[in-house]
Motif scaffolding. Structure first.
Motif, mmCIF file in Angstrom:
data_model
loop_
_atom_site.group_PDB
_atom_site.id
_atom_site.type_symbol
_atom_site.label_atom_id
_atom_site.label_comp_id
_atom_site.label_asym_id
_atom_site.label_seq_id
_atom_site.Cartn_x
_atom_site.Cartn_y
_atom_site.Cartn_z
ATOM 1 N N ALA A 1 24.706 -37.769 105.971
ATOM 2 C CA ALA A 1 26.010 -38.266 105.512
ATOM 3 C C ALA A 1 26.022 -39.789 105.472
ATOM 4 O O ALA A 1 26.608 -40.395 104.556
ATOM 5 C CB ALA A 1 27.116 -37.747 106.430
ATOM 6 N N CYS A 2 25.352 -40.423 106.448
ATOM 7 C CA CYS A 2 25.272 -41.893 106.455
ATOM 8 C C CYS A 2 24.457 -42.401 105.272
ATOM 9 O O CYS A 2 24.789 -43.421 104.655
ATOM 10 C CB CYS A 2 24.671 -42.379 107.772
ATOM 11 N N VAL A 3 23.368 -41.697 104.951
ATOM 12 C CA VAL A 3 22.550 -42.077 103.800
ATOM 13 C C VAL A 3 23.383 -41.984 102.527
ATOM 14 O O VAL A 3 23.397 -42.896 101.688
ATOM 15 C CB VAL A 3 21.296 -41.186 103.705
ATOM 16 N N PHE A 4 24.115 -40.887 102.370
ATOM 17 C CA PHE A 4 24.941 -40.700 101.171
ATOM 18 C C PHE A 4 26.002 -41.792 101.079
ATOM 19 O O PHE A 4 26.220 -42.382 100.011
ATOM 20 C CB PHE A 4 25.613 -39.332 101.200
ATOM 21 N N SER B 1 24.634 -51.481 104.940
ATOM 22 C CA SER B 1 23.363 -51.732 104.248
ATOM 23 C C SER B 1 23.568 -52.709 103.091
ATOM 24 O O SER B 1 24.592 -52.679 102.407
ATOM 25 C CB SER B 1 22.791 -50.422 103.704
ATOM 26 N N GLU B 2 22.558 -53.578 102.860
ATOM 27 C CA GLU B 2 22.645 -54.552 101.776
ATOM 28 C C GLU B 2 22.208 -53.926 100.454
ATOM 29 O O GLU B 2 21.244 -53.145 100.412
ATOM 30 C CB GLU B 2 21.758 -55.758 102.098
ATOM 31 N N PRO B 3 22.902 -54.249 99.346
ATOM 32 C CA PRO B 3 22.553 -53.676 98.037
ATOM 33 C C PRO B 3 21.089 -53.918 97.648
ATOM 34 O O PRO B 3 20.453 -53.059 97.041
ATOM 35 C CB PRO B 3 23.511 -54.375 97.075
ATOM 36 N N ASP B 4 20.550 -55.107 98.015
ATOM 37 C CA ASP B 4 19.157 -55.400 97.682
ATOM 38 C C ASP B 4 18.210 -54.400 98.343
ATOM 39 O O ASP B 4 17.213 -53.957 97.758
ATOM 40 C CB ASP B 4 18.819 -56.830 98.128
ATOM 41 N N ALA B 5 18.516 -54.033 99.603
ATOM 42 C CA ALA B 5 17.686 -53.055 100.317
ATOM 43 C C ALA B 5 17.845 -51.669 99.714
ATOM 44 O O ALA B 5 16.860 -50.948 99.494
ATOM 45 C CB ALA B 5 18.062 -53.034 101.796
ATOM 46 N N ILE B 6 19.087 -51.292 99.414
ATOM 47 C CA ILE B 6 19.358 -49.977 98.826
ATOM 48 C C ILE B 6 18.608 -49.815 97.504
ATOM 49 O O ILE B 6 18.082 -48.747 97.179
ATOM 50 C CB ILE B 6 20.870 -49.782 98.604
ATOM 51 N N GLY B 7 18.513 -50.901 96.737
ATOM 52 C CA GLY B 7 17.870 -50.831 95.435
ATOM 53 C C GLY B 7 16.366 -50.652 95.485
ATOM 54 O O GLY B 7 15.735 -50.367 94.455
ATOM 55 N N ARG B 8 15.771 -50.844 96.654
ATOM 56 C CA ARG B 8 14.308 -50.727 96.752
ATOM 57 C C ARG B 8 13.841 -49.265 96.739
ATOM 58 O O ARG B 8 12.696 -48.984 96.392
ATOM 59 C CB ARG B 8 13.813 -51.388 98.046
ATOM 60 N N LEU B 9 14.701 -48.351 97.180
ATOM 61 C CA LEU B 9 14.351 -46.930 97.224
ATOM 62 C C LEU B 9 15.505 -46.134 96.637
ATOM 63 O O LEU B 9 16.672 -46.410 96.938
ATOM 64 C CB LEU B 9 14.077 -46.464 98.656
ATOM 65 N N SER B 10 15.189 -45.131 95.828
ATOM 66 C CA SER B 10 16.253 -44.310 95.248
ATOM 67 C C SER B 10 16.871 -43.402 96.316
ATOM 68 O O SER B 10 16.273 -43.161 97.378
ATOM 69 C CB SER B 10 15.690 -43.452 94.121
ATOM 70 N N HIS B 11 18.078 -42.903 95.985
ATOM 71 C CA HIS B 11 18.752 -42.003 96.913
ATOM 72 C C HIS B 11 17.918 -40.739 97.155
ATOM 73 O O HIS B 11 17.819 -40.247 98.282
ATOM 74 C CB HIS B 11 20.140 -41.629 96.351
#
Length: 637
Positions: A164-167, A99-109
């Protein structure tokens, strides 16, 4: 499999492959799920035809894929594979994809974990997210779009442990907000928006088994899994035609049991570990705005489910009941926003329909609908009101609760806790220039007196009462202290009714009835006349009338439904009403004025074309609507 279909099913492991798959999805025609399953060799044409027929009979919007799973024609895994072909969703290997950091940053964990999705990339102003089942997760996608403030493009995520993949994806960029999950598949298993009952139960058991530290650790009412489970339970009940949800608590380590009432019959929906007991009841109380700390007294409230699922406009009436050992039960009645049925669709015989319609079209007087709780009295009264609901009439209703709404009615919700009772509402209506008044229920002497007064002063009054038969209604009100002369003058008609289960039309079969079966039905029918039998109808005349009305090729039929996917193998689908209509004639009015008892009223009423609940039920048996066992279970001979 064709080349195009194979391309759609390729698993993407990097950005370039995912972009190509998205491009193919945009240019590919959508394939119907049935065609996809056929082309993959997962089902045969006759199975598809059977499922399509079952889906049409159900009439509740159940997806074809879910119907096939319930029939056992395909497995959930096979259905998911076919869905990727039907919708053209790209498939992504989440264990290999970065996953790209820009995409990860759009939604919180926390949001990603709650909505069970994993952001992958941002492209062309869209956030591409992986999900376990993108075809059935519209609510989650809508929420993700709102939070991310950009369009969402869902794809199918493939992995052994979704959470686990999300984490791992969030942990890699230092955005994980919680400790690493310890139970395999815990989050994905708790996705109740798409799970069926069996999956739900298995998931809960897995989740409970995953708590190695303390098996008796109670679940919190705010737990996301529990919140989703209760929402899912209510939605399943709503779409499945359930009338009531019963949540039953038991002491010690006994499981909490949830039962559904459908077509008048209770069946177990789910059993949960004892650690869920307090949390389930507390969550329901919070939804109904009740006091979660009060367990010693019963409480009543309502759940406006649109607050929790905006797409579903329904309400639930909630009652909590304290039980032994300091526990509580909860019963929820589903009050789906509904429109009244036309009067001619209630299952009344032609004679009953004409006479009831004539009674409710009178300018003044009182019409009563009687029967036990849940027998459809309110539905019948609203159908009667819809018959006379015209711009020239002012109609007031006092109800508890308001279950059916109609344009043009002035509907009032009574509330005994603030002394806003049926009697007080009735008195208020009389000062508001009414033509027609409907009272939800006559519960006491005061309400009965005011209703009779209103009917004698130029108003049509409709109401309900809890009695067993039409003649018994008269004696019940006289025993409550009503003046016989005023009551006799005001009463126009009494309709007693019951609901019985209807034979499933999809699997109903017929055979010629035996002579013994016809003889037994005739005996039951004539027995209801009592001592007046010879004056009303002989057995020969009755059989001739039955043959003229119900015979097929000269023979009366015996009907049976063995069970099919449409009726969930029960043999019954929906309910049908049994009716007993007593229209007050001059002779009956004289009997009421002299304080006649039930037997005298019944004898006169059957001479004047009234048919008892048992007799009406037997005619519905002969027409193939229900069974004699259902009729006997709900009516006296």
């Amino acid at each position: 499999m064709s080349g195009g279909s194979a391309a759609l099913s390729r698993v993407a492991t990097k950005r370039s492959e995912l972009l190509q798959a998205l491009q193919r999805q945009a240019s590919s025609p959508i394939v119907r799920i049935g065609e996809a399953l056929l082309s993959l060799g997962m089902i045969k044409q006759d199975q598809l035809d059977e499922a399509l027929a079952a889906q049409k009979q159900m009439g509740n919007g159940l997806p074809l894929g879910e119907v096939l799973v319930r029939m056992g024609a395909v497995s959930p895994a096979d259905l998911k594979l076919a869905l990727t072909r039907k919708m053209g969703y790209p498939v992504v290997d989440l264990q290999a994809f970065e996953s790209e950091p820009d995409a990860i940053g759009r939604l919180s964990h926390a949001v990603a974990r709650r909505l069970q999705l994993l952001p992958l990339i941002v492209t062309d102003g869209r956030l591409v997210v992986a999900m376990d089942d993108p075809a059935n997760r519209h609510a989650a996608l809508d929420e993700a779009e709102f939070i991310a403030q950009m369009k969402i493009a869902p794809v199918l995520g493939q992995c052994e442990d979704f959470e686990a993949c999300v984490f791992a994806a969030y942990d890699k960029v230092g955005a994980a907000s919680e400790a690493k999950p310890t139970s395999s598949g815990g989050g994905a298993a708790m996705e109740f928006e798409t799970a069926d009952t069996n999956t739900l139960l298995e998931s809960l058991e897995k989740d409970q088994a995953g708590g190695d530290n303390d098996d008796d650790q109670p679940i919190e009412q705010s737990d996301n899994s529990l919140v989703r489970m209760i929402n899912r339970m209510i939605l399943e009940a709503f779409t499945g035609g359930i009338s009531d949800i019963h949540v039953e608590s038991y002491p010690g380590r006994e499981k909490i049991r949830i039962r559904f009432r459908k077509d008048g019959q209770l069946r177990t929906y789910l059993e949960l570990p004892h650690t869920y007991r307090n949390a389930v009841i507390a969550r329901i109380k919070i939804m109904a705005d009740l006091d979660i700390s009060e367990r010693r007294k019963p409480q009543d409230g309502k759940i406006n489910f649109a607050r929790f699922s905006p797409k579903h406009q329904l309400e639930l009436r909630v009652a909590t009941i304290p039980t032994n050992n300091g526990l509580e039960d909860v019963v929820m009645r589903i009050l789906a926003s509904a429109k009244p049925l036309p009067l001619d669709k209630l299952g009344l015989t032609d004679s009953n329909y004409r006479r009831l319609r004539s009674a409710v079209e009178r300018p003044y007087g009182m019409v009563l609908c009687v029967g036990p709780t849940g027998s459809g009295k309110t539905t019948t009264l609203h159908s009667a009101l819809s018959q006379i609901n015209t711009p020239e009439r002012k109609i007031w209703t006092a109800e508890d609760p308001i279950e059916i709404t109609q344009a043009g009615l002035r509907q009032v919700q009574v509330n005994a806790r603030i002394d806003w009772t049926f009697a007080r509402a009735l008195r208020a209506f009389l000062r508001a220039d009414p033509d027609v008044i409907m009272v939800g229920e006559i519960r006491d002497e005061e309400t009965a007196r005011v209703a009779i007064e209103a009917s004698l002063t130029g108003h049509l009054v409709l109401s309900t009462l809890h009695t067993n038969s039409a003649p018994e209604t008269v004696t019940r009100l006289l025993d409550m202290g009503m003046d016989p002369f005023n009551f006799a003058d005001s009463l126009l008609a009494v309709l007693a009714q019951r609901l019985v289960r209807r034979l499933c039309p999809a699997c109903r079969t017929a055979r010629p009835a035996t002579e013994a079966e016809v003889e037994q039905l005739a005996h039951d029918y004539l027995h209801a006349y009592g001592s007046t039998q010879e004056e009303v109808e002989t057995q020969e005349a009755l059989l001739a009338r039955w043959h003229d009305k119900y015979a097929v090729d000269g023979q009366l039929q015996a009907y049976h439904s063995p069970g099919c996917p449409v009726c969930e193998k029960t043999g019954f689908k929906g309910r049908v009403g049994l009716h007993e209509l007593m229209v007050v004639s001059r002779e009956l009015r004289e009997l009421i004025q002299t304080g006649a008892r039930v037997e005298g009223l019944l004898s006169m009423a059957v001479r004047q074309d009234m048919r008892t609940l048992r007799q009406d039920g037997i005619e519905k048996v002969l027409s193939g609507q229900t069974t004699i066992e259902e009729v006997r279970a709900t009516s006296n001979s």
